[in-house]
Design a protein around this motif. Structure first.
Motif, PDB file in Angstrom:
ATOM      1  N   GLY A  16       0.865  -3.811  -8.561  1.00  0.00           N
ATOM      2  CA  GLY A  16       1.025  -5.102  -9.236  1.00  0.00           C
ATOM      3  C   GLY A  16       1.429  -4.979 -10.690  1.00  0.00           C
ATOM      4  O   GLY A  16       1.953  -5.934 -11.272  1.00  0.00           O
ATOM      5  N   SER A  17       1.199  -3.819 -11.294  1.00  0.00           N
ATOM      6  CA  SER A  17       1.553  -3.641 -12.700  1.00  0.00           C
ATOM      7  C   SER A  17       3.004  -3.220 -12.884  1.00  0.00           C
ATOM      8  O   SER A  17       3.513  -3.220 -14.016  1.00  0.00           O
ATOM      9  CB  SER A  17       0.642  -2.584 -13.338  1.00  0.00           C
ATOM     10  N   LEU A  18       3.672  -2.865 -11.799  1.00  0.00           N
ATOM     11  CA  LEU A  18       5.064  -2.431 -11.906  1.00  0.00           C
ATOM     12  C   LEU A  18       5.976  -3.644 -12.032  1.00  0.00           C
ATOM     13  O   LEU A  18       5.768  -4.655 -11.363  1.00  0.00           O
ATOM     14  CB  LEU A  18       5.449  -1.609 -10.679  1.00  0.00           C
ATOM     15  N   GLY A  23      10.332 -13.441  -7.439  1.00  0.00           N
ATOM     16  CA  GLY A  23      10.898 -13.996  -6.216  1.00  0.00           C
ATOM     17  C   GLY A  23      11.440 -12.947  -5.263  1.00  0.00           C
ATOM     18  O   GLY A  23      11.740 -13.250  -4.106  1.00  0.00           O
ATOM     19  N   LEU A  24      11.567 -11.691  -5.740  1.00  0.00           N
ATOM     20  CA  LEU A  24      12.051 -10.615  -4.880  1.00  0.00           C
ATOM     21  C   LEU A  24      10.990  -9.534  -4.690  1.00  0.00           C
ATOM     22  O   LEU A  24      10.691  -9.139  -3.563  1.00  0.00           O
ATOM     23  CB  LEU A  24      13.331  -9.995  -5.455  1.00  0.00           C
ATOM     24  N   TYR A  25      10.435  -9.053  -5.814  1.00  0.00           N
ATOM     25  CA  TYR A  25       9.440  -7.983  -5.714  1.00  0.00           C
ATOM     26  C   TYR A  25       8.086  -8.544  -5.320  1.00  0.00           C
ATOM     27  O   TYR A  25       7.559  -9.446  -5.978  1.00  0.00           O
ATOM     28  CB  TYR A  25       9.331  -7.239  -7.041  1.00  0.00           C
ATOM     29  N   GLU A  26       7.508  -8.002  -4.243  1.00  0.00           N
ATOM     30  CA  GLU A  26       6.193  -8.402  -3.759  1.00  0.00           C
ATOM     31  C   GLU A  26       5.309  -7.159  -3.680  1.00  0.00           C
ATOM     32  O   GLU A  26       5.395  -6.390  -2.715  1.00  0.00           O
ATOM     33  CB  GLU A  26       6.300  -9.074  -2.392  1.00  0.00           C
ATOM     34  N   GLY A  55      12.001  -5.381   2.494  1.00  0.00           N
ATOM     35  CA  GLY A  55      12.088  -6.829   2.328  1.00  0.00           C
ATOM     36  C   GLY A  55      11.249  -7.350   1.181  1.00  0.00           C
ATOM     37  O   GLY A  55      10.705  -8.453   1.273  1.00  0.00           O
ATOM     38  N   GLY A  56      11.110  -6.577   0.119  1.00  0.00           N
ATOM     39  CA  GLY A  56      10.360  -7.035  -1.041  1.00  0.00           C
ATOM     40  C   GLY A  56       9.379  -6.028  -1.592  1.00  0.00           C
ATOM     41  O   GLY A  56       8.839  -6.219  -2.677  1.00  0.00           O
ATOM     42  N   GLY A  57       9.124  -4.946  -0.819  1.00  0.00           N
ATOM     43  CA  GLY A  57       8.157  -3.952  -1.282  1.00  0.00           C
ATOM     44  C   GLY A  57       8.744  -2.964  -2.273  1.00  0.00           C
ATOM     45  O   GLY A  57       8.267  -2.824  -3.392  1.00  0.00           O
ATOM     46  N   LEU A  58       9.794  -2.277  -1.850  1.00  0.00           N
ATOM     47  CA  LEU A  58      10.457  -1.289  -2.711  1.00  0.00           C
ATOM     48  C   LEU A  58      11.853  -1.725  -3.109  1.00  0.00           C
ATOM     49  O   LEU A  58      12.418  -1.226  -4.083  1.00  0.00           O
ATOM     50  CB  LEU A  58      10.544   0.064  -1.998  1.00  0.00           C
ATOM     51  N   ALA A  69       9.206   0.114  -8.229  1.00  0.00           N
ATOM     52  CA  ALA A  69       8.219   0.580  -7.244  1.00  0.00           C
ATOM     53  C   ALA A  69       8.795   1.674  -6.361  1.00  0.00           C
ATOM     54  O   ALA A  69       8.057   2.536  -5.852  1.00  0.00           O
ATOM     55  CB  ALA A  69       7.746  -0.593  -6.383  1.00  0.00           C
ATOM     56  N   ALA A  70      10.116   1.684  -6.157  1.00  0.00           N
ATOM     57  CA  ALA A  70      10.730   2.712  -5.321  1.00  0.00           C
ATOM     58  C   ALA A  70      10.591   4.090  -5.954  1.00  0.00           C
ATOM     59  O   ALA A  70      10.478   5.099  -5.240  1.00  0.00           O
ATOM     60  CB  ALA A  70      12.206   2.384  -5.087  1.00  0.00           C
ATOM     61  N   VAL A  71      10.601   4.151  -7.282  1.00  0.00           N
ATOM     62  CA  VAL A  71      10.429   5.439  -7.960  1.00  0.00           C
ATOM     63  C   VAL A  71       9.001   5.935  -7.767  1.00  0.00           C
ATOM     64  O   VAL A  71       8.771   7.111  -7.482  1.00  0.00           O
ATOM     65  CB  VAL A  71      10.781   5.312  -9.454  1.00  0.00           C
ATOM     66  N   ALA A  72       8.029   5.034  -7.920  1.00  0.00           N
ATOM     67  CA  ALA A  72       6.632   5.418  -7.696  1.00  0.00           C
ATOM     68  C   ALA A  72       6.400   5.832  -6.248  1.00  0.00           C
ATOM     69  O   ALA A  72       5.567   6.702  -5.956  1.00  0.00           O
ATOM     70  CB  ALA A  72       5.711   4.257  -8.070  1.00  0.00           C
ATOM     71  N   ALA A  73       7.136   5.216  -5.334  1.00  0.00           N
ATOM     72  CA  ALA A  73       6.937   5.487  -3.912  1.00  0.00           C
ATOM     73  C   ALA A  73       7.696   6.709  -3.422  1.00  0.00           C
ATOM     74  O   ALA A  73       7.382   7.231  -2.342  1.00  0.00           O
ATOM     75  CB  ALA A  73       7.369   4.270  -3.089  1.00  0.00           C
ATOM     76  N   ALA A  74       8.682   7.184  -4.179  1.00  0.00           N
ATOM     77  CA  ALA A  74       9.537   8.267  -3.682  1.00  0.00           C
ATOM     78  C   ALA A  74       8.752   9.502  -3.233  1.00  0.00           C
ATOM     79  O   ALA A  74       8.991  10.015  -2.131  1.00  0.00           O
ATOM     80  CB  ALA A  74      10.588   8.628  -4.732  1.00  0.00           C
ATOM     81  N   PRO A  75       7.808  10.028  -4.036  1.00  0.00           N
ATOM     82  CA  PRO A  75       7.057  11.200  -3.538  1.00  0.00           C
ATOM     83  C   PRO A  75       6.190  10.881  -2.337  1.00  0.00           C
ATOM     84  O   PRO A  75       5.934  11.757  -1.499  1.00  0.00           O
ATOM     85  CB  PRO A  75       6.213  11.621  -4.752  1.00  0.00           C
ATOM     86  N   LEU A  76       5.752   9.634  -2.210  1.00  0.00           N
ATOM     87  CA  LEU A  76       4.961   9.233  -1.055  1.00  0.00           C
ATOM     88  C   LEU A  76       5.837   9.183   0.195  1.00  0.00           C
ATOM     89  O   LEU A  76       5.418   9.600   1.282  1.00  0.00           O
ATOM     90  CB  LEU A  76       4.310   7.879  -1.314  1.00  0.00           C
TER      91      LEU A  76
END
Length: 246
Positions: A16-18, A23-26, A55-58, A69-76
């Motif tokens: 939530g802090s990212l 209207g797009l990022y959830e 659809g709104g996450g990354l 958020a996609a950068v934070a999620a990349a290693p995951l």
């Protein structure tokens, strides 16, 4: 990384802090989708998780947007490729592919990284992909293509500068592939981004041996490029911040 460790790593991120476009990022979709992908054990659940993330996450596939958020999620996502169900791994690989493709078109999004406070989002994603190079290379054509795309988003970490005529020689380490000929670049120092008009690769890294390399930067003084500093391709972020041309 076991599934439990992966879930803990997902929970450790304050999604939530990212930042992200209203209207797009959830953020809830990012966290829920990653948890679902990490535990998916078949095609249907992996596809459902991928839909949440795309659809709104990354990112937002309908508008071709990618979020920090996609950068934070990349290693995951790379961990899912390595340890998850094959269907989940394929979904994660597709999400990484889309994220980099969308990021290339998004020249206004910046993210904070350990090496630069406002790195272009495509370059930050490319760094994570290079970190998983052996994993991606083992994934066949798709993984190798993703690595080839990431290589174009080079990064040079400057460690030492020496005055050389009307320019300077910069010594450091190069990640990715520096193109032939003179290039425009961004110089990142602390919270400042500066445009460099003429950067030339003097000595490339020795393949498979060392990332050490050197550049020549024309039209600048050595005191204007004091390490630590990082250079990125200018094409990756031409309008995101006000910059002073040297």
């Amino acid at each position: 990384m076991a599934v439990l460790e992966l879930l803990e790593a997902i929970e450790a991120v304050d999604w939530g802090s990212l930042p992200g476009p209203a209207g797009l990022y959830e953020p809830a979709r990012a966290a829920t989708g990653l948890r679902a992908l990490a535990t998916a054990a078949g095609l249907v659940r992996a596809a459902d998780a991928g839909s949440l993330l795309a659809g709104g996450g990354l990112g937002h596939d309908h508008s071709g947007a990618v979020f920090p958020a996609a950068v934070a999620a990349a290693p995951l996502l790379l961990a899912v490729v390595r340890h998850g169900h094959p269907a989940a791994g394929a979904t994660a690989l597709g999400l990484l592919d889309d994220a980099l493709a969308f990021a290339v078109r998004d020249q206004y999004t910046r993210v904070a990284t350990p090496y630069a406070e406002a790195a272009p989002i495509c370059c930050a994603l490319a760094d994570h992909l290079r970190g998983g190079s052996s994993l991606l290379a083992a994934r066949g054509r798709e993984g190798k293509r993703l690595l080839a795309d990431a290589a174009g988003h080079w990064r040079f970490d400057a460690q030492e500068v020496i005055a050389e005529g009307d320019g300077i020689a910069v010594f450091g380490t190069l990640a990715g592939r520096f193109p032939d000929g003179c290039q425009a670049a961004e110089l990142h120092r602390a919270d400042r981004v500066v445009a460099l008009e003429r950067v030339i690769l003097l000595h490339p890294p020795e393949a498979g041996v060392s990332p050490d390399a050197s550049l020549r930067v024309d039209g600048v003084r050595s005191d204007e490029l004091v390490p630590p500093a990082v250079l990125f391709p200018a094409r990756c972020g031409p309008g995101a911040l006000a910059r002073r041309a040297l």
